[in-house]
Design a protein around this motif. Structure first.
Motif, short mmCIF file in Angstrom:
data_model
loop_
_atom_site.label_atom_id
_atom_site.label_comp_id
_atom_site.label_asym_id
_atom_site.label_seq_id
_atom_site.Cartn_x
_atom_site.Cartn_y
_atom_site.Cartn_z
N TYR A 64 -64.82 -35.01 -21.84
CA TYR A 64 -63.70 -35.39 -20.99
C TYR A 64 -62.39 -35.39 -21.78
N ASN A 108 -60.56 -29.00 -5.13
CA ASN A 108 -61.40 -29.68 -6.11
C ASN A 108 -61.14 -31.18 -6.02
N GLU A 155 -60.23 -32.95 -9.44
CA GLU A 155 -58.91 -32.63 -9.99
C GLU A 155 -57.78 -33.19 -9.12
N ASN A 156 -58.07 -33.46 -7.86
CA ASN A 156 -57.05 -33.98 -6.96
C ASN A 156 -57.43 -35.37 -6.45
N ASN A 206 -58.01 -42.34 -15.62
CA ASN A 206 -57.75 -42.07 -14.21
C ASN A 206 -57.32 -43.36 -13.52
#
Length: 333
Positions: A56, A124, A127-128, A212
């Motif tokens: 990651y 995706n 990713e979004n 995130n």
């Protein structure tokens, strides 16, 4: 001569079956890692969990490379702490898993199966992540994540149970367990494995949460990671351990001295020896009786076949064992 050939043929067949089962166990593990864990980078412990964390940070697509690096370090640690013999014995699974992982991870078609869980209408979801709620895909994201966590855990547990059933392992983190077992006398393998995998999961959750911070679903997905690890453990329990973890072994043999020496000095198991008389020929024999762990079953069976192929052996599952070495501490230590 015929007996020797038959013995060698049986031994070769048994070894071949063992390694075929280990191959499929590691193939299932590699498949579950790539197809179910990789799309959402689910950290459920083990070598793959550590690899997902490093992957990651590096931007992705290097999962198998990190697995190779981690297993290489574990092999070196095993060689210098556990010795050559133990290292060679665990080398098959330790090296096989990274190879099979690369095959599944790098071959087009196989590695794209997991993308069906993260790509919806060309978007995706991973990713979004910050916008999928606005796009109306929040529920799809959570459901797909949950599906991957459940099936990943099931297949992971199944692979470990298959490996255990033939007296092997899937390598990796098991090496660290053996290292600690060597240096700590009163050592609980299951508890340490739980702590080790739990630590990897917690670190993984922390890393992905920090990276995130805009993920509105981090709490739910963190729970899914833990759920996956629990499903893996439960699957191992149901498929392998719940069938009976301890086995009562009774061997009627004339070569009891050699077997008794192996059980006591190598397996470190206590034995009981008593005299019996055969009902057919009225010959005097010895019975060696002991309780073993299910993980030791294959080793014991192989040793008996090696020393005395003519021995009469019974293996009986036991529901509960109370005594020194099982539920009581050694009062002499």
């Amino acid at each position: 001569m015929a007996t020797v050939k038959k013995r060698l043929s049986t031994k070769t067949k048994r070894i071949l079956q063992k390694y075929i089962m280990l191959f499929f166990a590691n193939l299932i593990l590699a498949f579950s890692t790539v197809i179910f864990y990789d799309p959402f980078s689910i950290v459920a412990g083990g070598v793959s969990g550590i690899a997902f964390i490093f992957d990651y940070f590096s931007g992705g697509n290097l999962l198998d490379v990190y697995v190779y690096g981690i297993t290489s370090i574990l092999i070196i640690v095993s060689f210098f702490t556990l010795g050559k013999k133990v290292t060679v014995r665990s080398l098959f699974s330790t090296l096989l898993y990274p190879v099979l992982l690369t095959v599944v991870y790098r071959i087009p078609g196989l590695n794209s199966i997991g993308q069906y869980f993260v790509k919806i209408d060309g978007i995706n979801l991973v990713e979004n992540i910050s916008q999928i709620g606005e796009l109306g895909y929040g529920g799809v994201y959570l459901v797909n994540y949950l599906i991957c966590a459940i099936f990943g855990g099931l297949l992971c547990g199944l692979s470990v149970a298959i490996a255990f059933s033939v007296g092997g392992t899937t390598g990796g983190i098991d090496i660290l367990v053996l290292v600690f077992k060597k240096y700590i006398k009163k050592f609980n393998e299951s508890f340490f494995t739980f702590i080790l995998d739990g630590s990897i999961i917690v670190i993984g959750i922390g890393v992905f949460t920090l990276k995130n911070s805009d993920n509105p679903y981090y709490l739910a997905t963190s729970c899914f990671n833990i759920l996956s690890a629990l499903i893996c453990s439960i699957t191992i329990e149901v498929v392998y351990i719940m069938k009976s973890n301890d086995i009562n072994c009774e061997i009627i043999t004339n070569k009891w001295k050699e077997l008794n020496d192996y059980f006591i000095n190598v397996l470190e198991r206590g034995t009981t020896i008593y005299d019996v008389k055969g009902g057919y020929k009225l010959e005097d024999r010895k019975v060696v009786k002991m309780i073993i762990n299910k993980k030791e079953y294959e080793k014991v069976k192989e040793k008996i076949e090696e020393v005395d192929p003519e021995a009469f052996v019974t293996f009986t599952p036991t529901k509960k064992v109370i005594g020194l070495g099982f539920t009581r501490e050694n009062p002499f230590e």
